[in-house]
Design a protein around this motif. Sequence first.
Motif, PDB file in Angstrom:
ATOM      1  N   SER A 192      -6.294   7.493  -0.897  1.00 17.66           N
ATOM      2  CA  SER A 192      -6.669   7.066   0.390  1.00 17.66           C
ATOM      3  C   SER A 192      -7.282   5.553   0.314  1.00 17.66           C
ATOM      4  N   LYS A 193      -8.202   5.280  -0.880  1.00 19.38           N
ATOM      5  CA  LYS A 193      -8.723   3.857  -1.263  1.00 19.38           C
ATOM      6  C   LYS A 193      -7.568   2.778  -1.615  1.00 19.38           C
ATOM      7  N   LEU A 195      -4.478   2.904  -1.189  1.00 21.81           N
ATOM      8  CA  LEU A 195      -3.124   2.712  -0.530  1.00 21.81           C
ATOM      9  C   LEU A 195      -3.689   2.056   0.824  1.00 21.81           C
ATOM     10  N   SER A 196      -5.073   2.143   1.309  1.00 14.21           N
ATOM     11  CA  SER A 196      -5.548   1.412   2.227  1.00 14.21           C
ATOM     12  C   SER A 196      -5.703  -0.014   2.008  1.00 14.21           C
ATOM     13  N   GLU A 197      -5.634  -0.467   0.911  1.00 20.04           N
ATOM     14  CA  GLU A 197      -5.581  -2.092   0.493  1.00 20.04           C
ATOM     15  C   GLU A 197      -4.333  -2.636   0.477  1.00 20.04           C
ATOM     16  N   THR A 198      -3.119  -2.031   0.928  1.00 17.69           N
ATOM     17  CA  THR A 198      -1.973  -2.780   0.820  1.00 17.69           C
ATOM     18  C   THR A 198      -1.243  -2.338   1.993  1.00 17.69           C
ATOM     19  N   GLU A 199      -0.171  -3.154   2.304  1.00 18.87           N
ATOM     20  CA  GLU A 199       0.614  -2.774   3.558  1.00 18.87           C
ATOM     21  C   GLU A 199       1.713  -1.673   3.144  1.00 18.87           C
ATOM     22  N   LEU A 211       1.115  10.945   4.057  1.00 21.58           N
ATOM     23  CA  LEU A 211       0.305   9.979   4.188  1.00 21.58           C
ATOM     24  C   LEU A 211      -0.754  10.327   5.446  1.00 21.58           C
ATOM     25  N   GLU A 212      -0.093  10.864   6.489  1.00 23.20           N
ATOM     26  CA  GLU A 212      -0.887  10.984   7.793  1.00 23.20           C
ATOM     27  C   GLU A 212      -1.805  12.078   7.257  1.00 23.20           C
ATOM     28  N   ILE A 216      -3.898   7.917   5.969  1.00 25.86           N
ATOM     29  CA  ILE A 216      -3.594   6.522   5.430  1.00 25.86           C
ATOM     30  C   ILE A 216      -2.940   5.850   6.431  1.00 25.86           C
ATOM     31  N   ARG A 217      -3.360   4.625   6.654  1.00 26.80           N
ATOM     32  CA  ARG A 217      -2.565   3.936   7.649  1.00 26.80           C
ATOM     33  C   ARG A 217      -0.844   3.247   7.282  1.00 26.80           C
TER      34      ARG A 217
END
Length: 240
Positions: A192-193, A195-199, A211-212, A216-217
């Motif tokens: 979660s952390k 993948l939250s730092e990249t597009e 992902l949902e 994760i956005r």
Amino acid sequence: MGEETGTKRCRGKVLTFRPRGAPELDPFDVINVPLLQLVPTLKPEELEESIKRAEAVVFTSVTGVEVVKEKVPSVFNLIKGKNVIAIGPKTAQALREVGLEAIVPKEFTSEGLVELLRNYNSIVAVRSSKGSKELRERLGNKLKEVIAYETLRLKRKEVAELLNEVDAVVVSSAEIARALIESLEEAGVDPSKALSETEIVVIGPFAAKPLEELGIRFHLAEEATFEGVKRKLIEILCNK
């Protein structure tokens, strides 16, 4: 590297995970780390008998077409005269190369296929063992599934480091999403952390579900093809 797109300048590195090699996402540099292993499991006799009784034959991936071509190419002659359906334009092109013209749904997803198949009474789907359950649930006894290949998830620790080197990540199936999450966990990284730092660009809603589940956005491609993915990458990465 870079390319003019209208008044915008595109550049960047993109990480993909396809088992059959990197997709074409020009103007971006693509690093491809396969996170799935495809193992052919097709039983030619089962496929032949199923097709003889079918009104429509569905291919849900290019890989399915390739497995049939390798294992039992004579089946394509049996399919001629049937209604042939492909999940998207790439699969339709693969079928065209073996002499079959396929109908493509308006939406290149399992749901789009269901809408197209409603009017058929006997359907054979050539697909992966890990394909969406939606066809089975919505079509019921009309559908006969023939498994062309098994999909095995791989855990690649190096993915954690590569996330720091790229501008975006492409997720093109739910199994790839799961393998990505498992690879990061194997490397001792919180998915979660990290993948939250990249597009993240996802090819379709079914692929996005893992992902949902972790909150994760991501960006969803407006068309469930790699061309749609490329347009979304251009939208989020160009002129940053």
